[in-house]
Design an enzyme around this catalytic site. Structure first.
Site, mmCIF file in Angstrom:
data_model
loop_
_atom_site.group_PDB
_atom_site.id
_atom_site.type_symbol
_atom_site.label_atom_id
_atom_site.label_comp_id
_atom_site.label_asym_id
_atom_site.label_seq_id
_atom_site.Cartn_x
_atom_site.Cartn_y
_atom_site.Cartn_z
ATOM 1 N N ASP A 177 55.530 29.677 14.117
ATOM 2 C CA ASP A 177 55.312 31.006 14.706
ATOM 3 C C ASP A 177 55.371 30.969 16.223
ATOM 4 O OD1 ASP A 177 55.093 32.485 12.488
ATOM 5 O OD2 ASP A 177 52.933 32.838 12.587
ATOM 6 N N HIS A 202 46.834 37.835 20.149
ATOM 7 C CA HIS A 202 46.360 36.872 19.140
ATOM 8 C C HIS A 202 45.924 35.525 19.729
ATOM 9 C CE1 HIS A 202 47.510 39.475 15.885
ATOM 10 N NE2 HIS A 202 48.796 39.419 16.182
ATOM 11 N N GLY A 240 50.302 33.699 16.283
ATOM 12 C CA GLY A 240 51.072 34.936 16.121
ATOM 13 C C GLY A 240 51.982 35.282 17.276
ATOM 14 N N ASP A 283 48.507 48.134 17.868
ATOM 15 C CA ASP A 283 49.474 47.236 17.234
ATOM 16 C C ASP A 283 49.208 47.259 15.719
ATOM 17 O OD1 ASP A 283 50.478 44.422 16.380
ATOM 18 O OD2 ASP A 283 50.977 44.409 18.510
ATOM 19 N N HIS A 295 49.031 44.799 13.885
ATOM 20 C CA HIS A 295 48.199 43.626 13.582
ATOM 21 C C HIS A 295 46.837 43.721 14.272
ATOM 22 C CE1 HIS A 295 52.444 42.230 13.212
ATOM 23 N NE2 HIS A 295 51.963 41.698 12.095
ATOM 24 N N ASP A 334 54.953 47.597 16.893
ATOM 25 C CA ASP A 334 55.268 47.246 15.503
ATOM 26 C C ASP A 334 54.549 48.172 14.525
ATOM 27 O OD1 ASP A 334 52.804 46.222 16.166
ATOM 28 O OD2 ASP A 334 53.300 44.134 15.730
ATOM 29 N N TYR A 342 59.303 44.652 16.757
ATOM 30 C CA TYR A 342 60.351 43.711 16.381
ATOM 31 C C TYR A 342 61.667 44.369 15.998
ATOM 32 C CZ TYR A 342 56.148 41.133 16.808
ATOM 33 O OH TYR A 342 54.989 40.625 17.346
#
Length: 327
Positions: free
Chosen positions: A95, A137, A145, A172, A174, A261, A300
Site C-alpha cells: 500500500d 492514515h 493507507g 473522505d 475512509h 473518494d 482515485y
C-alpha cells in the site's frame, strides 16, 4: 469579484510528478490537474499563491517518531532490499511503496499544511488551502493507507499553539483514523469523521465505540455510513451534526479534510455523492467564519478529484464556476 475572505493557496508542481508505481491507485498527478483547472478558471487571481517550504525532519518529528522520519529520509527504491525488517516495522511495501523522491514528496505536502496553519495563526488569512495534504492514515511510527507523514496532525499541532480548541472534520470515504488516534486522549481537538462503515473496508477500525478516552472522552465522533449514500442524506446529516458540534465545542479553528473518494464513481469508494453535494459540506463549514484550513485527501478517479477540488476552491472564494462545465 474578490472574496471578502483572505485566502492563501499552497502548491508545488514537484508534488504531482512523483509516481507510486504501476497499478497503484494513488496518482499525485491529480494535484497538477487540479492546479491547471484552478488557473484555467482564473481562481488564482482571487487568492495568494505560495510554494510551501519543505518541512524539516525536526518538524515532522513533532508527531512522528524520529527513527521513522530518519528511515523515510534514508530509504530509496535501490536500497530497500537491504531493509526488510524495517520495511515491515514501518509498514512500507504494498500500500505504501518506496518510490523515487518519497521523502521530498512528504516534505512538500506536510510543509504546505504546516505553512497554512502558521499563516492562519498569524491572522494573515481567513482560509488556507493545501490540496496536496490530507493524508490522514499515517501513524506516529508507521505508514498506512498510502499515507506516510500525517500532515493533518502536524497542522493541528501548529494551530494548537494559538487556539485552545481545534475541530477536525473528515469527509473522505475512509475513516480518519490516524488523526483520531493522535488526539484520542485530549479535549483540545475534536475529531469528526464521516465514512463508510465496515470491518472489511479500509482501515477496518471498529468505530462505533471509539469516542476518545481520558480527557479526550466524547471528543472523537464517528459517523459510519452505508454504501451508496447520496447528496441529500449526507449533507443533511453533515449540517445537523457539524452545526451542533461547533455550537457546543466552540473551536478556535477548523481543519477540513476533503477526501474526494466519497464521490460517486471513485475507483476505491462506494458513496454516491455528486461534486455539488461534496462541495456543499465545504459551504457549510465556511459559513462558521472561523479560521479554516482545507486539505485534499483520497480520491482515485483523477478527473473527478480535480473537478471537485476546483469547484471547492471556487466555493471558498465565493466564486461560482460557469454552470455545466463539469457535466
Amino acid at each position: 469579484m474578490r472574496s471578502k475572505d483572505k485566502i492563501s493557496y499552497f502548491y508545488d508542481g514537484d508534488v504531482g510528478s512523483v509516481y507510486f508505481g504501476p497499478n497503484h491507485p494513488m496518482k499525485p498527478h491529480r494535484l497538477c490537474m487540479t492546479h491547471h483547472l484552478v488557473l484555467a478558471y482564473d481562481l488564482h487571481k482571487k487568492m495568494e499563491i505560495y510554494r510551501p517550504h519543505k518541512a524539516y525532519p525536526v518538524e515532522l518529528a513533532q508527531f512522528h517518531s524520529a527513527d521513522y522520519v530518519e528511515f523515510l529520509h534514508r530509504i530509496t527504491p535501490d536500497t530497500q532490499h537491504l531493509f526488510s525488517n524495517e520495511l515491515a516495522r514501518y509498514n512500507l511495501g504494498e500500500d505504501c511503496p518506496v518510490f523515487e523522491n518519497l521523502f521530498e514528496f512528504c516534505q512538500i505536502y506536510a510543509g504546505g499544511t504546516i505553512d497554512a496553519a502558521r499563516r492562519l495563526n498569524n491572522q494573515l488569512f481567513d482560509i488556507a488551502i493545501n490540496w496536496a495534504g490530507g493524508l490522514h492514515h499515517a501513524k506516529k511510527c508507521e505508514a498506512s493507507g498510502f499515507c506516510y507523514i500525517n500532515d493533518l496532525v502536524l497542522g493541528i499541532l501548529e494551530l494548537l499553539k494559538y487556539h485552545a480548541r481545534v475541530l477536525y472534520i473528515d469527509i473522505d470515504v475512509h475513516h480518519g483514523d490516524g488523526v483520531e488516534e493522535a488526539f484520542y486522549f485530549t479535549d483540545r481537538v475534536m475529531t469528526v469523521s464521516f465514512h463508510k462503515f465496515g470491518d472489511m473496508f479500509f482501515p477496518g477500525t471498529v468505530v462505533l465505540k471509539d469516542i476518545g478516552e481520558r480527557e479526550g472522552k466524547y471528543y472523537a465522533i464517528n459517523v459510519p455510513l452505508k454504501d451508496g449514500i447520496d447528496d441529500n442524506s449526507f449533507t443533511r446529516l453533515f449540517k445537523i451534526i457539524i452545526s451542533k458540534v461547533v455550537e457546543m465545542y466552540q473551536p478556535g479553528a477548523i481543519v477540513l479534510q476533503c477526501g474526494a473518494d466519497s464521490l460517486a464513481g471513485d475507483r476505491l469508494g462506494c458513496f454516491n455523492l455528486s461534486i455539488d453535494g461534496h462541495a456543499e459540506c465545504v459551504k457549510i463549514v465556511k459559513k462558521f467564519n472561523l479560521p479554516l484550513l482545507v486539505t485534499g485527501g483520497g480520491g482515485y478517479t483523477k478527473e473527478n478529484v480535480a473537478r471537485c477540488w476546483t469547484v471547492e476552491t471556487g466555493v471558498l472564494l465565493d466564486t461560482e464556476l460557469p454552470n455545466g462545465e463539469f457535466e
